[in-house]
Design a protein around this motif. Structure first.
Motif, PDB file in Angstrom:
ATOM      1  N   TYR A 148       0.835  -1.201   0.000  1.00 51.33           N
ATOM      2  CA  TYR A 148       0.000   0.000   0.000  1.00 51.33           C
ATOM      3  C   TYR A 148       0.873   1.256   0.000  1.00 51.33           C
ATOM      4  O   TYR A 148       0.661   2.184  -0.774  1.00 51.33           O
ATOM      5  CB  TYR A 148      -0.931  -0.009   1.215  1.00 51.33           C
ATOM      6  CG  TYR A 148      -1.780   1.229   1.348  1.00 51.33           C
ATOM      7  CD1 TYR A 148      -2.928   1.394   0.588  1.00 51.33           C
ATOM      8  CD2 TYR A 148      -1.436   2.229   2.245  1.00 51.33           C
ATOM      9  CE1 TYR A 148      -3.712   2.539   0.702  1.00 51.33           C
ATOM     10  CE2 TYR A 148      -2.216   3.372   2.373  1.00 51.33           C
ATOM     11  CZ  TYR A 148      -3.353   3.521   1.605  1.00 51.33           C
ATOM     12  OH  TYR A 148      -4.121   4.648   1.721  1.00 51.33           O
ATOM     13  N   ILE A 149       1.849   1.287   0.871  1.00 51.37           N
ATOM     14  CA  ILE A 149       2.723   2.459   0.987  1.00 51.37           C
ATOM     15  C   ILE A 149       3.560   2.634  -0.281  1.00 51.37           C
ATOM     16  O   ILE A 149       3.644   3.728  -0.837  1.00 51.37           O
ATOM     17  CB  ILE A 149       3.621   2.344   2.238  1.00 51.37           C
ATOM     18  CG1 ILE A 149       2.768   2.420   3.499  1.00 51.37           C
ATOM     19  CG2 ILE A 149       4.701   3.431   2.236  1.00 51.37           C
ATOM     20  CD1 ILE A 149       3.506   2.030   4.769  1.00 51.37           C
ATOM     21  N   ASN A 193       3.330   0.929  -3.436  1.00 53.99           N
ATOM     22  CA  ASN A 193       2.691   0.857  -4.748  1.00 53.99           C
ATOM     23  C   ASN A 193       1.539   1.841  -4.925  1.00 53.99           C
ATOM     24  O   ASN A 193       1.338   2.355  -6.016  1.00 53.99           O
ATOM     25  CB  ASN A 193       2.187  -0.561  -5.031  1.00 53.99           C
ATOM     26  CG  ASN A 193       3.314  -1.569  -5.064  1.00 53.99           C
ATOM     27  OD1 ASN A 193       4.463  -1.222  -5.292  1.00 53.99           O
ATOM     28  ND2 ASN A 193       2.993  -2.822  -4.828  1.00 53.99           N
ATOM     29  N   TYR A 194       0.785   2.100  -3.869  1.00 54.52           N
ATOM     30  CA  TYR A 194      -0.344   3.019  -3.994  1.00 54.52           C
ATOM     31  C   TYR A 194       0.061   4.452  -3.641  1.00 54.52           C
ATOM     32  O   TYR A 194      -0.219   5.380  -4.366  1.00 54.52           O
ATOM     33  CB  TYR A 194      -1.517   2.565  -3.123  1.00 54.52           C
ATOM     34  CG  TYR A 194      -2.719   3.473  -3.262  1.00 54.52           C
ATOM     35  CD1 TYR A 194      -3.464   3.481  -4.428  1.00 54.52           C
ATOM     36  CD2 TYR A 194      -3.073   4.340  -2.238  1.00 54.52           C
ATOM     37  CE1 TYR A 194      -4.553   4.336  -4.579  1.00 54.52           C
ATOM     38  CE2 TYR A 194      -4.166   5.192  -2.374  1.00 54.52           C
ATOM     39  CZ  TYR A 194      -4.898   5.180  -3.546  1.00 54.52           C
ATOM     40  OH  TYR A 194      -5.968   6.034  -3.684  1.00 54.52           O
ATOM     41  N   GLN A 195       0.734   4.601  -2.506  1.00 53.52           N
ATOM     42  CA  GLN A 195       1.162   5.942  -2.100  1.00 53.52           C
ATOM     43  C   GLN A 195       2.429   6.394  -2.811  1.00 53.52           C
ATOM     44  O   GLN A 195       2.793   7.559  -2.722  1.00 53.52           O
ATOM     45  CB  GLN A 195       1.396   5.988  -0.588  1.00 53.52           C
ATOM     46  CG  GLN A 195       0.139   5.833   0.220  1.00 53.52           C
ATOM     47  CD  GLN A 195       0.414   6.070   1.693  1.00 53.52           C
ATOM     48  OE1 GLN A 195       1.481   5.741   2.215  1.00 53.52           O
ATOM     49  NE2 GLN A 195      -0.550   6.653   2.377  1.00 53.52           N
ATOM     50  N   LYS A 196       3.103   5.456  -3.445  1.00 53.21           N
ATOM     51  CA  LYS A 196       4.344   5.758  -4.183  1.00 53.21           C
ATOM     52  C   LYS A 196       5.411   6.342  -3.261  1.00 53.21           C
ATOM     53  O   LYS A 196       6.148   7.252  -3.615  1.00 53.21           O
ATOM     54  CB  LYS A 196       4.087   6.716  -5.356  1.00 53.21           C
ATOM     55  CG  LYS A 196       3.016   6.244  -6.310  1.00 53.21           C
ATOM     56  CD  LYS A 196       3.419   5.003  -7.026  1.00 53.21           C
ATOM     57  CE  LYS A 196       2.386   4.631  -8.075  1.00 53.21           C
ATOM     58  NZ  LYS A 196       2.361   3.250  -8.396  1.00 53.21           N
ATOM     59  N   ARG A 197       5.470   5.786  -2.068  1.00 50.36           N
ATOM     60  CA  ARG A 197       6.479   6.203  -1.096  1.00 50.36           C
ATOM     61  C   ARG A 197       7.452   5.057  -0.894  1.00 50.36           C
ATOM     62  O   ARG A 197       7.078   3.898  -0.962  1.00 50.36           O
ATOM     63  CB  ARG A 197       5.814   6.572   0.229  1.00 50.36           C
ATOM     64  CG  ARG A 197       4.931   7.806   0.094  1.00 50.36           C
ATOM     65  CD  ARG A 197       4.184   8.120   1.336  1.00 50.36           C
ATOM     66  NE  ARG A 197       5.093   8.205   2.468  1.00 50.36           N
ATOM     67  CZ  ARG A 197       4.707   8.474   3.703  1.00 50.36           C
ATOM     68  NH1 ARG A 197       3.436   8.698   3.958  1.00 50.36           N
ATOM     69  NH2 ARG A 197       5.559   8.538   4.679  1.00 50.36           N
ATOM     70  N   THR A 198       8.683   5.377  -0.621  1.00 53.17           N
ATOM     71  CA  THR A 198       9.698   4.364  -0.386  1.00 53.17           C
ATOM     72  C   THR A 198       9.949   4.246   1.109  1.00 53.17           C
ATOM     73  O   THR A 198      10.125   5.260   1.786  1.00 53.17           O
ATOM     74  CB  THR A 198      11.016   4.744  -1.099  1.00 53.17           C
ATOM     75  OG1 THR A 198      10.737   4.882  -2.493  1.00 53.17           O
ATOM     76  CG2 THR A 198      12.079   3.678  -0.896  1.00 53.17           C
TER      77      THR A 198
END
Length: 163
Positions: free
Chosen positions: A144-145, A147-152
């Motif tokens: 979720y973080i 792939n969806y939020q595009k956060r590493t």
């Protein structure tokens, strides 16, 4: 409308921090709404908050089922709720053989699969009514973080601390 929040990694925990805007709502009294949430239960205020902000709903119109295991479908629905995803169209093709059109969870599972949050359990199945395991929760949270939020998530550990 999506809830405004930030997720941050804290020592041994993932914390969800909501914006000040969400603090101004009048909380729903879950002990009045659900027959299985006692007014003096230690967790009542958390149920109040989660229901008020649409993170969770009950398992029926008058039950919350606080002591029931969470299913894979329920866990995915929570992500959709937090993200403000419109899950009203249940007549979508999820891509999983065991997630038919028209179920309460169909839209959320479809959204989660399209956004790389879930991949199923193999064989073209999602297993929506299975209990979600802690390991599956971890995978879904990270997906979720990232792939969806595009956060590493820049989390590193010294291997010697585990030896």
């Amino acid at each position: 409308m999506a809830l405004q929040y930030n997720m941050e990694m804290a020592e041994n925990a993932l914390r969800v921090l909501f914006d000040d805007e969400t603090k101004e709502k009048t909380l729903i009294d879950s002990s009045s709404k659900f027959i299985d949430v006692p007014s003096k239960a230690w967790y009542k205020k958390y149920v109040d908050y989660s229901v008020t902000y649409g993170i969770f709903t009950g398992t029926s119109s008058n039950t919350f089922s606080p002591n029931t295991d969470m299913t894979r479908a329920q866990f995915v629905q929570v992500f959709a709720n937090i993200s403000g995803v419109d899950t009203s169209n249940k007549n979508v093709n999820s891509g999983f053989s065991d997630v038919p059109k028209g179920k309460w969870y169909t839209a959320a599972v479809t959204w989660a699969a399209k956004n790389g949050i879930v991949n199923g359990v193999g064989g073209g199945r999602f297993d929506p009514n299975a209990k979600v395991t802690r390991e599956q929760m971890c995978v879904m949270i990270v997906n979720y973080i990232e792939n969806y939020q595009k956060r590493t998530l820049n989390v590193t550990a010294n291997a010697s601390t585990f030896a």
